[in-house]
Motif scaffolding. Sequence first.
Motif, PDB file in Angstrom:
ATOM      1  N   UNK A 132       0.854  -1.182   0.000  1.00  0.00           N
ATOM      2  CA  UNK A 132       0.000   0.000   0.000  1.00  0.00           C
ATOM      3  C   UNK A 132       0.893   1.236   0.000  1.00  0.00           C
ATOM      4  N   UNK A 133       0.673   2.094  -0.954  1.00  0.00           N
ATOM      5  CA  UNK A 133       1.397   3.361  -1.058  1.00  0.00           C
ATOM      6  C   UNK A 133       0.391   4.461  -0.760  1.00  0.00           C
ATOM      7  N   UNK A 134       0.635   5.210   0.318  1.00  0.00           N
ATOM      8  CA  UNK A 134      -0.359   6.165   0.814  1.00  0.00           C
ATOM      9  C   UNK A 134       0.249   7.548   0.924  1.00  0.00           C
ATOM     10  N   UNK A 135      -0.520   8.543   0.488  1.00  0.00           N
ATOM     11  CA  UNK A 135      -0.143   9.945   0.662  1.00  0.00           C
ATOM     12  C   UNK A 135      -1.286  10.652   1.378  1.00  0.00           C
ATOM     13  N   UNK A 136      -1.140  11.922   1.699  1.00  0.00           N
ATOM     14  CA  UNK A 136      -2.276  12.637   2.306  1.00  0.00           C
ATOM     15  C   UNK A 136      -3.494  12.730   1.387  1.00  0.00           C
ATOM     16  N   UNK A 137      -3.333  12.348   0.108  1.00  0.00           N
ATOM     17  CA  UNK A 137      -4.408  12.552  -0.865  1.00  0.00           C
ATOM     18  C   UNK A 137      -5.051  11.270  -1.365  1.00  0.00           C
ATOM     19  N   UNK A 138      -4.426  10.123  -1.120  1.00  0.00           N
ATOM     20  CA  UNK A 138      -4.990   8.891  -1.641  1.00  0.00           C
ATOM     21  C   UNK A 138      -4.112   7.698  -1.364  1.00  0.00           C
ATOM     22  N   UNK A 139      -4.564   6.528  -1.817  1.00  0.00           N
ATOM     23  CA  UNK A 139      -3.845   5.276  -1.594  1.00  0.00           C
ATOM     24  C   UNK A 139      -3.861   4.454  -2.875  1.00  0.00           C
ATOM     25  N   UNK A 140      -2.764   3.781  -3.130  1.00  0.00           N
ATOM     26  CA  UNK A 140      -2.682   2.834  -4.241  1.00  0.00           C
ATOM     27  C   UNK A 140      -2.224   1.494  -3.704  1.00  0.00           C
ATOM     28  N   UNK A 141      -2.644   0.429  -4.361  1.00  0.00           N
ATOM     29  CA  UNK A 141      -2.249  -0.931  -3.993  1.00  0.00           C
ATOM     30  C   UNK A 141      -1.518  -1.523  -5.185  1.00  0.00           C
ATOM     31  N   UNK A 142      -0.232  -1.868  -4.985  1.00  0.00           N
ATOM     32  CA  UNK A 142       0.646  -2.182  -6.102  1.00  0.00           C
ATOM     33  C   UNK A 142       1.511  -3.392  -5.785  1.00  0.00           C
ATOM     34  N   UNK A 143       2.060  -3.995  -6.820  1.00  0.00           N
ATOM     35  CA  UNK A 143       3.008  -5.091  -6.649  1.00  0.00           C
ATOM     36  C   UNK A 143       4.368  -4.519  -6.274  1.00  0.00           C
TER      37      UNK A 143
ATOM     38  N   UNK B 149      -1.679   9.188  -9.710  1.00  0.00           N
ATOM     39  CA  UNK B 149      -1.846  10.629  -9.533  1.00  0.00           C
ATOM     40  C   UNK B 149      -2.879  10.974  -8.467  1.00  0.00           C
ATOM     41  N   UNK B 150      -3.600   9.978  -7.983  1.00  0.00           N
ATOM     42  CA  UNK B 150      -4.439  10.216  -6.810  1.00  0.00           C
ATOM     43  C   UNK B 150      -3.579  10.484  -5.574  1.00  0.00           C
ATOM     44  N   UNK B 151      -2.318  10.075  -5.612  1.00  0.00           N
ATOM     45  CA  UNK B 151      -1.404  10.265  -4.494  1.00  0.00           C
ATOM     46  C   UNK B 151      -0.621  11.563  -4.598  1.00  0.00           C
ATOM     47  N   UNK B 152      -0.504  12.098  -5.822  1.00  0.00           N
ATOM     48  CA  UNK B 152       0.385  13.230  -6.079  1.00  0.00           C
ATOM     49  C   UNK B 152      -0.265  14.529  -5.622  1.00  0.00           C
ATOM     50  N   UNK B 153       0.430  15.370  -4.848  1.00  0.00           N
ATOM     51  CA  UNK B 153      -0.156  16.640  -4.422  1.00  0.00           C
ATOM     52  C   UNK B 153      -0.238  17.619  -5.585  1.00  0.00           C
ATOM     53  N   UNK B 154      -1.224  18.496  -5.541  1.00  0.00           N
ATOM     54  CA  UNK B 154      -1.407  19.482  -6.605  1.00  0.00           C
ATOM     55  C   UNK B 154      -0.524  20.704  -6.356  1.00  0.00           C
ATOM     56  N   UNK B 155       0.775  20.447  -6.159  1.00  0.00           N
ATOM     57  CA  UNK B 155       1.768  21.506  -6.029  1.00  0.00           C
ATOM     58  C   UNK B 155       2.291  21.817  -7.425  1.00  0.00           C
ATOM     59  N   UNK B 156       2.345  23.096  -7.790  1.00  0.00           N
ATOM     60  CA  UNK B 156       2.737  23.451  -9.146  1.00  0.00           C
ATOM     61  C   UNK B 156       3.917  24.415  -9.135  1.00  0.00           C
ATOM     62  N   UNK B 157       4.619  24.439 -10.251  1.00  0.00           N
ATOM     63  CA  UNK B 157       5.670  25.427 -10.463  1.00  0.00           C
ATOM     64  C   UNK B 157       5.024  26.811 -10.567  1.00  0.00           C
ATOM     65  N   UNK B 158       5.539  27.798  -9.846  1.00  0.00           N
ATOM     66  CA  UNK B 158       4.868  29.105  -9.833  1.00  0.00           C
ATOM     67  C   UNK B 158       4.925  29.842 -11.167  1.00  0.00           C
TER      68      UNK B 158
END
Length: 869
Positions: free
Chosen positions: A621-632, A661-670
């Motif tokens: 399980x790979x988890x971020x503040x935004x979501x979780x993925x289940x992977x090999x 991308x459910x795990x990736x934060x929506x941080x952008x280059x300014x």
Amino acid sequence: MSGAPIRTTCPYCGVGCGVLATPDGAGGVAIAGDPEHPANFGRLCSKGSALGQTVGLDGRLLAPRIDGAEAGWDTALDLIATRIGAAIETRGPESVAIYGSGQMLTEDYYVANKLMKGFIGAANIDTNSRLCMASSVAGHRRAFGSDTVPGTYEDLEEADLVVLVGSNLAWCHPVLYQRLAAAKAARPALRVVTVDPRRTATTDLADLHLPLRADTDVALFNALLAEIARRGAVDADYLAAHVAGFDAALDAARATDAAVTGLAAEDLAAFLDLWIGTERVVTVYSQGVNQSAAGTDKVNAIINCHLATGRIGRPGMGPFSVTGQPNAMGGREVGGLSNMLAAHLDLENPTHRFLVGQFWNAPRLAATPGLKAVDLFRACGRGEIEVLWIIGTNPVVSLPEADAVAEAMGRVPLVIVSDMFATTDTARRAHVLLPALGWGEKSGTVTNSERRVSRQRPFLPAPGEARPDWWALAEVGRRLGHAEAFAYESPAEIFREYAALSALAAAEGRDFDISALVEADYDAMPPAQWPVGGPARFFAGGGFFTPDRKGRMIAVAQAAPEARAPRFPFTLNTGRVRDQWHTMTRTGRSSRLGQHISEPFAEINPEDAGALGIGAADLVEVTSPHGTALLRALVTDRVLPGDVFVPMHWSGEFAARARVDALVPAVVDPHSGQPASKMGRVALRRHAAAWYGFAVSRARPEAATDYWALAPTPFGWRAELADAAAPDDWAAFARALFAAPEAEVVISEDRARGTARVALVGEGGVIAALFAAREPVEVARAHIVSAFGTEDPPRLLAGRPGAAQEDRGAIVCACFDVGVNTITASIARGEATSVETIGALLRAGSNCGSCRPELKSLLATHAPRVAAE
């Protein structure tokens, strides 16, 4: 249509390879590389070679749908135009938005941009190109005054040093990689450096690999600039005549501590010696640079070094952005991004706005930049967008914080999706679905990473009621009252208008000029690099597109590395794999391409895996503040400790929980608005499953387990499965999984060992088979896939080939379907002693060459050892 080969262009990456497509008259097509196309000279990668497997009509959207029910085009278009008109009237033009794609043809892009900016009257048109090359655009515009790629592909072959930064060229741009590999083989003095936290397939070609810490590229190139100055390698004459900003850029570089890169001192010194001591140097960069909160600064740090030394615009010299999408460059040309105008004109420039508005006779040309991709979907979530038209892309999978994107779409009163399929994660959330033409059916142009315009030509008839995107957009423009402006009858008309506009832009001193093609025979038009009739390279003698015609060196600073949070201690890096493309809407339908890597995975360093109790082939399980993925889990030292790599391709169509991308934060280059897709923070945890399974079937399985991942096979589907609870009745489970309640069951079960093997038999033989165990299932998957439909149930359930049969093992060469066991056996027998002899004996590695790094690794591991005398 059948008979002679049709010259067209590949729809995948920005290399823009020429393709010869020969239709068979029955809906199929034979694919070959075009030996006369200057991008690839006949080479194709595994994806391009398998294009013939992706043109079938299974699952195609063939008629418009409104709220799930089929409707006529007039009904759908009338609804769209009425709702857009109402939104403009009640909430203003900013309440309408278009989100497009680098897979759109330039003519589609042009009409979308004209409709949105010139006639709806807002600049809310952005594309998934924002996710892959916006930082490069912003860096180019800061340094050059325009979004100009200064070099050509030939520079990679003419250089004495090629530096690949954040670019796994071997897997992401395989034909360019093969051109580079061929140049190095012919001229061994050519040196290659890879700069990447991961050791990738591209590293195989490198003389030096720099595994720098993630997001420290600015520090590396600032160190290079400071050393250029210290050693007196600055081209003072070039700087004085053609460049501004040197002193400030050098001061910022000298203030940077290169130790933040984590590189060994000797490796850093070797890189500085190579770069400074080699005049003919090309620095190629891709998503590892662009997809960062400091992406634009990284681009400018690279360009600074080339400007300081005058190593730009001459053969074998310059910074080179390689784009990820087939027509990202074409989209940039037409102003497909929310902060640009067509023909490389500037939205912020009143003169440019007047010129475009007058040329279009536009009633309300947008005066300010619109919403960039991430901000656009945030506005959707706030209820600020009334009508959203998504064309040829899948933002519910590809945008950061993808779960929030899905929720935001649910707050838009009218979502329109133009696509080939109704089953994508995004299409399933549309109110109106419009059936689009696909590759092989549509006609237009694309522009590759070296500014070369090529034709995509149709060789298949339009299926059902599918129509070109430009046609649907123009029809809406007509219904909004702008019939004259959108009276197009063909893509050739659109192209001629666009080419004429480029003449006006060139008269304003812009770089982009294809006006020489206004009178060209559109159908017969050969590939042409812009500026058409002009130089192949830019800036060797200055001539930048700034007010004083000087290039700009930009002072950039390395941001302090973000501290690893205790709850999310790992750095998430996302990227591509060799044989898949974007969100798999096309490649996911090719059985050939699904064999190399058939399920989503997480690359984890052995040190980290050991500390967390994660073993090879476990689920994680790979988890971020935004979501979780289940992977090999893929345990490998290719990634640094503390890092984890996950591919971006798997969607809800092909896996249970793998939308990274459910795990990736929506941080952008300014500066660019590009998301920082390579710098998420995650936690890892072993997923405890009660059972694991592998399945094959004729029909798509109806998986409802915790973990499932599907891939097509020549006869149907294969699936990897796992769940927290084991079924009480494996026969009943299998019948439900394969939606075959009446099938005959052949079962072999060992309850003590926790294994079960089930075959379902129907009309014509075995229709499905399931292999289950308490641990990850060990069966000969390639054999089962190839034997399905030919073996009787007992032999198939054995899971291994008989004594007289070969187990090819996992597929290494997708082009020729060559497995690892076949290759290693040939090596062990002493028959295959080099990559070349493997190619001669087995054909592996002899087409696109993407598997050659793996072949080298197999040779190193399995070559017979000679005893010392």
